[in-house]
Design an enzyme around this catalytic site. Structure first.
Site, PDB file in Angstrom:
ATOM      1  CG  ASN A 126      -1.779   1.216   1.330  1.00 42.75           C
ATOM      2  OD1 ASN A 126      -1.859   1.995   0.377  1.00 42.75           O
ATOM      3  ND2 ASN A 126      -2.434   1.400   2.471  1.00 42.75           N
ATOM      4  CD1 TRP A 127       3.875   1.022  -2.680  1.00 45.66           C
ATOM      5  CD2 TRP A 127       3.960   2.120  -4.637  1.00 45.66           C
ATOM      6  NE1 TRP A 127       4.737   0.342  -3.512  1.00 45.66           N
ATOM      7  CE2 TRP A 127       4.816   0.994  -4.719  1.00 45.66           C
ATOM      8  CE3 TRP A 127       3.848   2.952  -5.755  1.00 45.66           C
ATOM      9  CZ2 TRP A 127       5.546   0.691  -5.868  1.00 45.66           C
ATOM     10  CZ3 TRP A 127       4.578   2.651  -6.898  1.00 45.66           C
ATOM     11  CH2 TRP A 127       5.424   1.532  -6.951  1.00 45.66           C
ATOM     12  CE  LYS A 128      -0.323   3.632   4.590  1.00 48.55           C
ATOM     13  NZ  LYS A 128      -0.402   3.889   6.018  1.00 48.55           N
ATOM     14  CG  HIS A 132      -6.376   2.023   4.637  1.00 50.25           C
ATOM     15  ND1 HIS A 132      -5.950   3.066   5.438  1.00 50.25           N
ATOM     16  CD2 HIS A 132      -5.359   1.134   4.589  1.00 50.25           C
ATOM     17  CE1 HIS A 132      -4.711   2.803   5.851  1.00 50.25           C
ATOM     18  NE2 HIS A 132      -4.334   1.634   5.351  1.00 50.25           N
ATOM     19  CD  GLU A 134      -3.397   5.872   6.212  1.00 56.54           C
ATOM     20  OE1 GLU A 134      -3.278   5.863   4.983  1.00 56.54           O
ATOM     21  OE2 GLU A 134      -2.498   5.495   6.986  1.00 56.54           O
ATOM     22  CD  GLU A 155      -4.097  -2.233   7.160  1.00 61.10           C
ATOM     23  OE1 GLU A 155      -2.950  -2.466   6.805  1.00 61.10           O
ATOM     24  OE2 GLU A 155      -4.686  -1.170   6.913  1.00 61.10           O
ATOM     25  N   GLY A 208       1.880   2.454  10.913  1.00 58.08           N
ATOM     26  CA  GLY A 208       2.849   3.543  10.740  1.00 58.08           C
ATOM     27  C   GLY A 208       3.863   3.663  11.858  1.00 58.08           C
ATOM     28  CB  SER A 215       4.415  -1.554  12.193  1.00 58.78           C
ATOM     29  OG  SER A 215       3.988  -0.217  12.335  1.00 58.78           O
ATOM     30  N   GLY A 241       2.588  -1.072   4.493  1.00 54.95           N
ATOM     31  CA  GLY A 241       2.587   0.363   4.229  1.00 54.95           C
ATOM     32  C   GLY A 241       3.998   0.893   4.040  1.00 54.95           C
TER      33      GLY A 241
HETATM   34  C1  PEP Z   1      -1.402   0.561   6.207  1.00 53.70           C
HETATM   35  O1  PEP Z   1      -1.675   1.716   6.537  1.00 53.70           O
HETATM   36  O2  PEP Z   1      -2.123  -0.102   5.445  1.00 53.70           O
HETATM   37  C2  PEP Z   1      -0.173  -0.032   6.733  1.00 53.70           C
HETATM   38  C3  PEP Z   1      -0.084  -1.321   6.800  1.00 53.70           C
HETATM   39  O3  PEP Z   1       0.809   0.861   7.098  1.00 53.70           O
HETATM   40  P1  PEP Z   1       2.193   0.551   7.841  1.00 53.70           P
HETATM   41  O4  PEP Z   1       2.764  -0.733   7.295  1.00 53.70           O
HETATM   42  O5  PEP Z   1       3.017   1.729   7.532  1.00 53.70           O
HETATM   43  O6  PEP Z   1       1.858   0.412   9.290  1.00 53.70           O
END
Ligand code: PEP
Length: 256
Positions: free
Chosen positions: A11-13, A98, A100, A168, A174, A216, A237
């Site tokens: 997930n490159w966001k 998601h 976000e 998640e 993050g 993470s 992420g």
């Molecule tokens: C995400 O937001 O989908 C995610 C998994 O982020 P991160 O790996 O940075 O926690």
């Protein structure tokens, strides 16, 4: 969606900031992703890059996904993209619900509309659920049940073959591998989600729905989460923005 493979979703966001950089990042993972036969890699870049990145790849071990879609097929919905439209530029997967997107007001009901429309269009849906914090009375489990139940309202059994649940927990997103879920906690959640899906549908269907973890996931914790946590893959992420780290995750998953 291939069976018996680990699913590793990047997930490159809203990164990187240009097509040139997006191509560079993709080319940095392409070789490893093409060589990891036990893994299905899914790259979810910003939607605008999908078509160009798709041109750089012709095999089956890498697929592309969108980070969101709208639920209508076409029409006067300024700024939105339909499941059919995103499919037409090469997306086979879509991340929905998601945290976000939910933080900007996306409700379980909206997620449900998007799930229905995306499955109808033939996209593989990565449905995200997750609590923001845990409480001593385990009320967060009710919250998660509600997220799953409402998101899957009116979704027929046949369509579930294209569903993936991404657990998640927001408290783990993050951060670093040390803040991520423990393998033991993940195993509990794996059982809990399968149980909830069994109650909503039946055991056979629940067993066939892959459950991946996001929050993470990094090279240092994915091995134990795969072994002890029993996850079917990861939604990655920040570690997906560093080709070296993401490749490491792919290689670890390939050995399981
Ligand atoms: C995400 O937001 O989908 C995610 C998994 O982020 P991160 O790996 O940075 O926690």
């Amino acid at each position: 969606m291939p069976k018996n493979k680990k699913l590793i979703v990047a997930n490159w966001k809203m990164n990187p900031q240009s097509l040139v950089e997006a191509k560079k990042l993709f080319l940095g993972v392409k070789k490893t992703a093409s060589g990891t036969s036990n893994v299905q890699t899914v790259i979810c870049p910003p939607n605008v890059f999908i078509s160009e990145l798709n041109k750089l790849y012709s095999g089956h071990r890498v697929s592309f996904g969108a980070q969101d879609v709208f639920w209508k097929e076409k029409g006067s919905y300024t700024g939105e993209i339909s499941p059919e439209e995103i499919k037409s530029v090469g997306a086979e997967y879509v991340i929905l619900g998601h945290s976000e997107a939910r933080a900007f007001g996306e409700t379980n009901e909206i997620v449900n509309k998007k799930v229905i429309a995306s499955l109808k269009a033939g996209l593989n849906v990565i449905l995200c659920i997750g609590e923001s914090k845990r409480d001593a009375h385990a009320l967060y489990l009710k919250f998660l049940t509600e997220q799953l139940k409402t998101a899957l309202l009116s979704v027929g059994r046949k369509e579930l073959k294209n569903l993936i649940v991404a657990y998640e927990p927001i408290w783990a997103i993050g951060k670093t591998d040390e803040d991520a879920i423990s393998p033991h906690q993940m195993h509990e959640m794996y059982i809990f989600i399968k149980k909830t899906l069994t109650e909503l549908y039946d055991k056979k269907i629940a067993l066939n729905i892959p459950i991946i973890y996001g929050g993470s996931a990094e090279p240092d914790n994915v091995n134990e989460l795969l072994v002890e946590g029993e996850v079917d893959g990861f939604l990655v992420g920040h570690a997906s923005l560093e080709a070296r780290e993401f490749n490491e995750i792919l290689k670890i998953a390939n050995k399981k």
